[in-house]
Design a protein around this motif. Structure first.
Motif, PDB file in Angstrom:
ATOM      1  N   LEU A 119       0.835  -1.220  -0.041  1.00  0.00           N
ATOM      2  CA  LEU A 119       0.046  -0.288   0.047  1.00  0.00           C
ATOM      3  C   LEU A 119       0.874   1.310   0.018  1.00  0.00           C
ATOM      4  CD1 LEU A 119      -2.271  -1.197   2.769  1.00  0.00           C
ATOM      5  CD2 LEU A 119      -2.810  -1.206   0.372  1.00  0.00           C
ATOM      6  N   SER A 120       0.279   2.346  -0.571  1.00  0.00           N
ATOM      7  CA  SER A 120       0.945   3.870  -0.462  1.00  0.00           C
ATOM      8  C   SER A 120       0.928   4.303   0.948  1.00  0.00           C
ATOM      9  CB  SER A 120       0.594   4.524  -1.552  1.00  0.00           C
ATOM     10  OG  SER A 120      -1.041   4.837  -1.306  1.00  0.00           O
ATOM     11  N   GLY A 121       1.472   5.143   1.213  1.00  0.00           N
ATOM     12  CA  GLY A 121       1.238   5.849   2.575  1.00  0.00           C
ATOM     13  C   GLY A 121      -0.120   6.173   2.773  1.00  0.00           C
ATOM     14  N   LYS A 122      -0.801   6.836   1.716  1.00  0.00           N
ATOM     15  CA  LYS A 122      -2.212   7.643   1.783  1.00  0.00           C
ATOM     16  C   LYS A 122      -3.051   6.415   1.813  1.00  0.00           C
ATOM     17  CE  LYS A 122      -3.296   8.100  -3.145  1.00  0.00           C
ATOM     18  NZ  LYS A 122      -3.426   9.141  -4.166  1.00  0.00           N
ATOM     19  N   ASP A 123      -2.917   5.000   1.377  1.00  0.00           N
ATOM     20  CA  ASP A 123      -3.802   4.066   1.313  1.00  0.00           C
ATOM     21  C   ASP A 123      -3.808   3.302   2.624  1.00  0.00           C
ATOM     22  OD1 ASP A 123      -4.547   4.695  -1.170  1.00  0.00           O
ATOM     23  OD2 ASP A 123      -3.466   3.085  -2.293  1.00  0.00           O
ATOM     24  N   GLN A 124      -2.719   3.593   3.407  1.00  0.00           N
ATOM     25  CA  GLN A 124      -2.452   2.872   4.797  1.00  0.00           C
ATOM     26  C   GLN A 124      -3.286   3.590   5.812  1.00  0.00           C
ATOM     27  OE1 GLN A 124       1.621   2.478   5.842  1.00  0.00           O
ATOM     28  NE2 GLN A 124       2.154   1.529   3.684  1.00  0.00           N
ATOM     29  N   ILE A 125      -3.576   5.105   5.642  1.00  0.00           N
ATOM     30  CA  ILE A 125      -4.466   5.543   6.469  1.00  0.00           C
ATOM     31  C   ILE A 125      -5.816   6.048   6.059  1.00  0.00           C
ATOM     32  CG2 ILE A 125      -2.296   6.526   7.752  1.00  0.00           C
ATOM     33  CD1 ILE A 125      -2.881   9.255   5.987  1.00  0.00           C
ATOM     34  N   GLY A 126      -6.462   5.288   5.179  1.00  0.00           N
ATOM     35  CA  GLY A 126      -7.853   5.570   4.551  1.00  0.00           C
ATOM     36  C   GLY A 126      -8.613   5.559   5.698  1.00  0.00           C
ATOM     37  N   LYS A 127      -9.857   6.245   5.564  1.00  0.00           N
ATOM     38  CA  LYS A 127     -10.865   6.311   6.515  1.00  0.00           C
ATOM     39  C   LYS A 127     -11.902   5.079   6.588  1.00  0.00           C
ATOM     40  CE  LYS A 127     -10.321  10.887   7.518  1.00  0.00           C
ATOM     41  NZ  LYS A 127      -9.852  11.428   8.885  1.00  0.00           N
ATOM     42  N   LEU A 128     -12.185   4.696   7.640  1.00  0.00           N
ATOM     43  CA  LEU A 128     -13.405   3.809   7.866  1.00  0.00           C
ATOM     44  C   LEU A 128     -14.701   4.286   7.083  1.00  0.00           C
ATOM     45  CD1 LEU A 128     -12.943   2.405  11.307  1.00  0.00           C
ATOM     46  CD2 LEU A 128     -12.131   1.177   9.065  1.00  0.00           C
ATOM     47  N   LEU A 129     -15.696   3.655   6.442  1.00  0.00           N
ATOM     48  CA  LEU A 129     -16.754   4.078   6.261  1.00  0.00           C
ATOM     49  C   LEU A 129     -17.699   4.972   7.032  1.00  0.00           C
ATOM     50  CD1 LEU A 129     -18.891   4.112   3.788  1.00  0.00           C
ATOM     51  CD2 LEU A 129     -19.915   2.078   4.500  1.00  0.00           C
ATOM     52  N   CYS A 130     -17.529   4.540   8.370  1.00  0.00           N
ATOM     53  CA  CYS A 130     -18.367   5.311   9.461  1.00  0.00           C
ATOM     54  C   CYS A 130     -17.855   6.674   9.708  1.00  0.00           C
ATOM     55  CB  CYS A 130     -18.526   4.255  10.563  1.00  0.00           C
ATOM     56  SG  CYS A 130     -16.909   4.206  11.386  1.00  0.00           S
ATOM     57  N   GLU A 131     -16.612   7.115   9.165  1.00  0.00           N
ATOM     58  CA  GLU A 131     -16.111   8.178   9.523  1.00  0.00           C
ATOM     59  C   GLU A 131     -15.861   8.972   8.142  1.00  0.00           C
ATOM     60  OE1 GLU A 131     -12.907   6.951  11.942  1.00  0.00           O
ATOM     61  OE2 GLU A 131     -11.454   6.364  10.358  1.00  0.00           O
ATOM     62  N   ALA A 132     -15.807   8.403   6.975  1.00  0.00           N
ATOM     63  CA  ALA A 132     -15.583   9.016   5.709  1.00  0.00           C
ATOM     64  C   ALA A 132     -16.553  10.108   5.248  1.00  0.00           C
ATOM     65  CB  ALA A 132     -15.458   8.028   4.643  1.00  0.00           C
TER      66      ALA A 132
END
Length: 185
Positions: free
Chosen positions: A168-181
């Protein structure tokens, strides 16, 4: 071409008609008129993109909260599992996902309309991934949904990676959960 609406009907699998013999093959990879008929709406593409990734690379799940992008995606070498997640809160399929195997052999394409997060994982040694977008890339509006969110439950076919975790890229490692996106109306 054959167009098949998936379990989320706005996402459409496009199967081109391929003419081949011992010399090679020919197919029409894009015809604007036929494409609009297949998805039953007008569309204008403004940008073409090409990415190459190694086996096990997972890109996504990406979307733009403003200037959302519809994407017509295909693979010209290798194989990926391509995934779309419905982020339209008013949709009956909000939070649901669909996927398709796209590879150089089947030449299938996937239409992922605006309002969806999109991602893919490379299942072959490498893959060249091409896609058209309906809006320009706007990094200030880009968002990332966590690829492994258990509430969404995407089956990424990771067993095809031999037990290895996806890259994963750095940004993909810190993606948001659906409930907080941030999502669409």
């Amino acid at each position: 071409m054959k167009a098949t609406r998936l379990a989320i009907p706005e996402v459409v699998l496009i199967e081109p008609r391929v003419f081949g013999d011992d010399r090679g093959f020919f197919f029409e990879s894009f015809n604007h008129q036929h494409f609009e008929e297949a998805i039953d709406r007008p569309v204008t593409f403004v940008q073409d993109n090409h990415s190459r990734s190694c086996k096990g690379v997972l890109r996504g799940l990406h979307y733009q909260i403003k200037s959302p992008q519809g994407k017509l995606v295909r693979v010209v070498s290798g194989e990926v599992l391509d995934v779309a997640v419905d982020l339209r809160r008013s949709s009956p399929t909000f939070g649901k996902w669909v996927s398709a195997l796209l590879n150089a052999e089947n030449k299938h394409q996937l239409w992922v309309p605006e309002g969806f997060a999109h991602g893919f994982v490379v299942l072959s040694e490498s893959a060249d991934f091409l896609y058209k977008t309906t809006s320009y890339y706007a990094p200030e509006h880009e968002r990332c949904l966590m690829w492994s969110d258990a509430d969404i439950g995407v089956d990424w076919m990771l067993e095809r990676l031999g037990g290895k975790a996806p890259q994963l890229s750095g940004k993909d490692q810190i993606g948001k959960l659906l409930c907080e996106a941030e999502v669409y109306a």
